[in-house]
Structure formats: C-alpha cells, structure tokens
Design a protein around this motif. Structure first.
Motif, PDB file in Angstrom:
ATOM      1  N   UNK A   1       0.860  -1.181   0.000  1.00  0.00           N
ATOM      2  CA  UNK A   1       0.000   0.000   0.000  1.00  0.00           C
ATOM      3  C   UNK A   1       0.892   1.225   0.000  1.00  0.00           C
ATOM      4  N   UNK A   2       0.326   2.358  -0.416  1.00  0.00           N
ATOM      5  CA  UNK A   2       1.040   3.641  -0.381  1.00  0.00           C
ATOM      6  C   UNK A   2       0.359   4.571   0.612  1.00  0.00           C
ATOM      7  N   UNK A   3       1.152   5.439   1.222  1.00  0.00           N
ATOM      8  CA  UNK A   3       0.607   6.468   2.107  1.00  0.00           C
ATOM      9  C   UNK A   3       1.511   7.683   2.046  1.00  0.00           C
ATOM     10  N   UNK A   4       1.073   8.771   2.690  1.00  0.00           N
ATOM     11  CA  UNK A   4       1.964   9.917   2.845  1.00  0.00           C
ATOM     12  C   UNK A   4       3.160   9.508   3.691  1.00  0.00           C
ATOM     13  N   UNK A   5       4.275  10.160   3.453  1.00  0.00           N
ATOM     14  CA  UNK A   5       5.509   9.761   4.109  1.00  0.00           C
ATOM     15  C   UNK A   5       5.488   9.858   5.615  1.00  0.00           C
ATOM     16  N   UNK A   6       4.663  10.755   6.166  1.00  0.00           N
ATOM     17  CA  UNK A   6       4.664  10.954   7.620  1.00  0.00           C
ATOM     18  C   UNK A   6       3.790   9.945   8.360  1.00  0.00           C
ATOM     19  N   UNK A   7       3.071   9.082   7.645  1.00  0.00           N
ATOM     20  CA  UNK A   7       2.191   8.118   8.297  1.00  0.00           C
ATOM     21  C   UNK A   7       2.998   7.031   9.005  1.00  0.00           C
ATOM     22  N   UNK A   8       2.531   6.644  10.185  1.00  0.00           N
ATOM     23  CA  UNK A   8       3.179   5.567  10.922  1.00  0.00           C
ATOM     24  C   UNK A   8       2.907   4.221  10.250  1.00  0.00           C
ATOM     25  N   UNK A   9       3.845   3.296  10.399  1.00  0.00           N
ATOM     26  CA  UNK A   9       3.695   1.977   9.767  1.00  0.00           C
ATOM     27  C   UNK A   9       2.425   1.263  10.197  1.00  0.00           C
ATOM     28  N   UNK A  10       2.024   1.427  11.445  1.00  0.00           N
ATOM     29  CA  UNK A  10       0.887   0.690  11.976  1.00  0.00           C
ATOM     30  C   UNK A  10      -0.430   1.095  11.313  1.00  0.00           C
ATOM     31  N   UNK A  11      -0.460   2.264  10.682  1.00  0.00           N
ATOM     32  CA  UNK A  11      -1.707   2.777  10.097  1.00  0.00           C
ATOM     33  C   UNK A  11      -2.267   1.818   9.047  1.00  0.00           C
ATOM     34  N   UNK A  12      -1.398   1.235   8.228  1.00  0.00           N
ATOM     35  CA  UNK A  12      -1.858   0.365   7.145  1.00  0.00           C
ATOM     36  C   UNK A  12      -1.547  -1.110   7.407  1.00  0.00           C
ATOM     37  N   UNK A  13      -1.196  -1.435   8.642  1.00  0.00           N
ATOM     38  CA  UNK A  13      -0.861  -2.827   8.963  1.00  0.00           C
ATOM     39  C   UNK A  13      -2.049  -3.754   8.743  1.00  0.00           C
ATOM     40  N   UNK A  14      -3.213  -3.374   9.230  1.00  0.00           N
ATOM     41  CA  UNK A  14      -4.394  -4.225   9.076  1.00  0.00           C
ATOM     42  C   UNK A  14      -4.796  -4.356   7.611  1.00  0.00           C
ATOM     43  N   UNK A  15      -4.616  -3.293   6.847  1.00  0.00           N
ATOM     44  CA  UNK A  15      -4.938  -3.341   5.422  1.00  0.00           C
ATOM     45  C   UNK A  15      -4.068  -4.364   4.701  1.00  0.00           C
ATOM     46  N   UNK A  16      -2.776  -4.422   5.043  1.00  0.00           N
ATOM     47  CA  UNK A  16      -1.885  -5.402   4.423  1.00  0.00           C
ATOM     48  C   UNK A  16      -2.303  -6.821   4.788  1.00  0.00           C
ATOM     49  N   UNK A  17      -2.626  -7.035   6.071  1.00  0.00           N
ATOM     50  CA  UNK A  17      -3.021  -8.377   6.516  1.00  0.00           C
ATOM     51  C   UNK A  17      -4.308  -8.813   5.826  1.00  0.00           C
ATOM     52  N   UNK A  18      -5.226  -7.880   5.621  1.00  0.00           N
ATOM     53  CA  UNK A  18      -6.488  -8.206   4.954  1.00  0.00           C
ATOM     54  C   UNK A  18      -6.259  -8.700   3.527  1.00  0.00           C
ATOM     55  N   UNK A  19      -5.173  -8.259   2.892  1.00  0.00           N
ATOM     56  CA  UNK A  19      -4.906  -8.634   1.506  1.00  0.00           C
ATOM     57  C   UNK A  19      -4.223  -9.983   1.372  1.00  0.00           C
TER      58      UNK A  19
END
Length: 253
Positions: free
Chosen positions: A138-156
């Motif tokens: 996934x992509x996010x803004x550079x200042x976002x913490x890693x944990x923000x998209x952790x659940x999204x990755x696991x869902x995939x």
C-alpha cells in the motif's frame, strides 16, 4: 537499439496474463512499449527523453497511463504473487523522496505525497513472504506511521500464519486483529521499561526480518522507484508493481 530487460519467454508469460484481463489486444508494438516503460522505471528519465527505439515517447506514456488506469500493471504483480509462501509474512515500510515535479497534481487528493522533515515524501508499506518475495503493498503519505496500514496489508493476504514486524507495529489492537484472523505475531516491543513478552518472543525468527528490507533494497535500484516522479498515486503504484513483478519473474522462467 536501447537495452531491454525481458527475454522472449518472460514476455510471453506477461502477455498471456495481460490478455487474460480482456482489456488489451495482442499488438506487436506492445512489447517495445512495455520495454519503454521498464526503461523509464530503471533510469528515471522524463518520458520525453525516451530513446526513439521504443517508439514515440507520447505513445509509450499514453499506453502506460491507460494500463495504469485499467489496473493491468497491478494485475501482473498480483497474479505472479499467487505463488507466495504465507508461512511467515514480514511487514515494514520505507520512505521514498518525492521529486518536486511529482507534486501539484490537478486533483483534490494528496496522491499519497506528504510533508515531513525530509520534505515531500511517500511511504511504501510492504508485505513479503517466507522467501522475501513481495505479496502486496500500500502507499501512504511519508509521515504516516507503519501501523496505520498494517491491518490493510493483513487483509490482503491469502493466508495468515505468522506475522513478523519491528517495533513500529507494536500495538495490542493489531496483535488481537491478527489472532482473530487465525494467525500469530512476532513483534518487538518498544522499550517502556517493561520486559513483558521479551523472554517468550521468537528472536530467531525475528532476525529474518531483513528479508523485507532486502526487497526494498532491490526495487530501489530503479531510479523511478527510489525517487518518485509520478504525480498520480495510481501511476506510481503501477511503477512499484512493475518493480515487484520483476522480482517474481525468475520464479517462473
């Protein structure tokens, strides 16, 4: 003749996957167009500076933009990644510097370019399998913490067994989320003066977390990946998909 990347066997494999989407026709010029896209990814040059051996630069760019809009390049990566080994999955994020020409897109969205101490940046959130091959991102803004998209990755993920992460993913809610999915976690804890769980953690497995770092190192060999030049999120995501696709091709042919 400019230097190319794909062998005949690998191009035939990619062509069959692209044709399976039902969104492209089998045209002879597609191969050089595809090689032109890879050349730009490898060198990071402006589209206008593409060598004429790949065809008219505007034709190559329009084809790339069309394939990106249709999701064909992302589809190539996702189809090749179906061979992933889900026994161990490693998560991490890496910040990419966004070139000044990548900003200012005529949209109402951030296009996943954020402001941080390093300037304009984008972050790639990646999951790799037991062999260090990419599964999804996934992509996010550079200042976002890693944990923000952790659940999204696991869902995939197609399967969930063991998720291995560094301290950036130290979150009880994330651990519970993975457990509810039927998996377990190996996540280092932040040092808050407590040693809870440190004795029972699988430190041997945790040392293999360098596999996800190696994946980032591989794709950052390509200049259009290590620096973001694309204004649109979907176009940069397509470039990243192509870089991960090249990691999978040797597993097939």
């Amino acid at each position: 003749m400019p230097r190319t990347i794909l062998t005949d066997i690998r191009w035939e494999l990619l062509l069959q996957i692209m044709k399976s989407t039902g969104r492209i026709y089998n045209k002879s010029e597609h191969r050089m167009t595809f090689e032109g896209i890879l050349f730009r990814m490898r060198t990071g040059i402006p589209w206008r500076d593409l060598p004429p051996g790949f065809g008219e630069w505007s034709s190559v760019y329009r084809r790339f933009n069309l394939w990106s809009k249709k999701g064909i390049l992302n589809h190539l990566f996702s189809q090749l990644a179906k061979m992933a080994d889900f026994e161990w999955v490693f998560l991490d994020g890496s910040i990419i510097r966004a070139h000044q020409h990548s900003t200012g897109a005529a949209t109402n969205f951030s296009e996943q370019i954020g402001k941080s101490r390093g300037g304009n940046t984008t972050k790639i959130h990646l999951a790799v399998d037991s062999g260090g091959l990419p599964i999804c991102f996934d992509l996010s803004e550079g200042q976002r913490n890693d944990i923000v998209l952790a659940e999204s990755l696991v869902e995939q993920l197609g399967e969930i067994d063991t998720i291995v992460c560094d301290k950036g993913y130290d979150s009880e809610s994330f651990r519970v989320f993975v457990q509810r999915k039927g998996g377990k976690t190996v996540i280092a804890r932040r040092n808050y003066g407590q040693d809870i769980g440190k004795d029972t953690m699988d430190w041997c497995l945790y040392r293999y977390r360098h596999l996800v770092e190696n994946a980032f190192a591989r794709i950052k060999h390509y200049r259009a990946i290590s620096s973001r030049y694309d204004k649109l999120e979907r176009n940069y995501a397509s470039m990243v998909s192509l870089a991960f696709m090249l990691m999978w091709l040797p597993m097939y042919c």
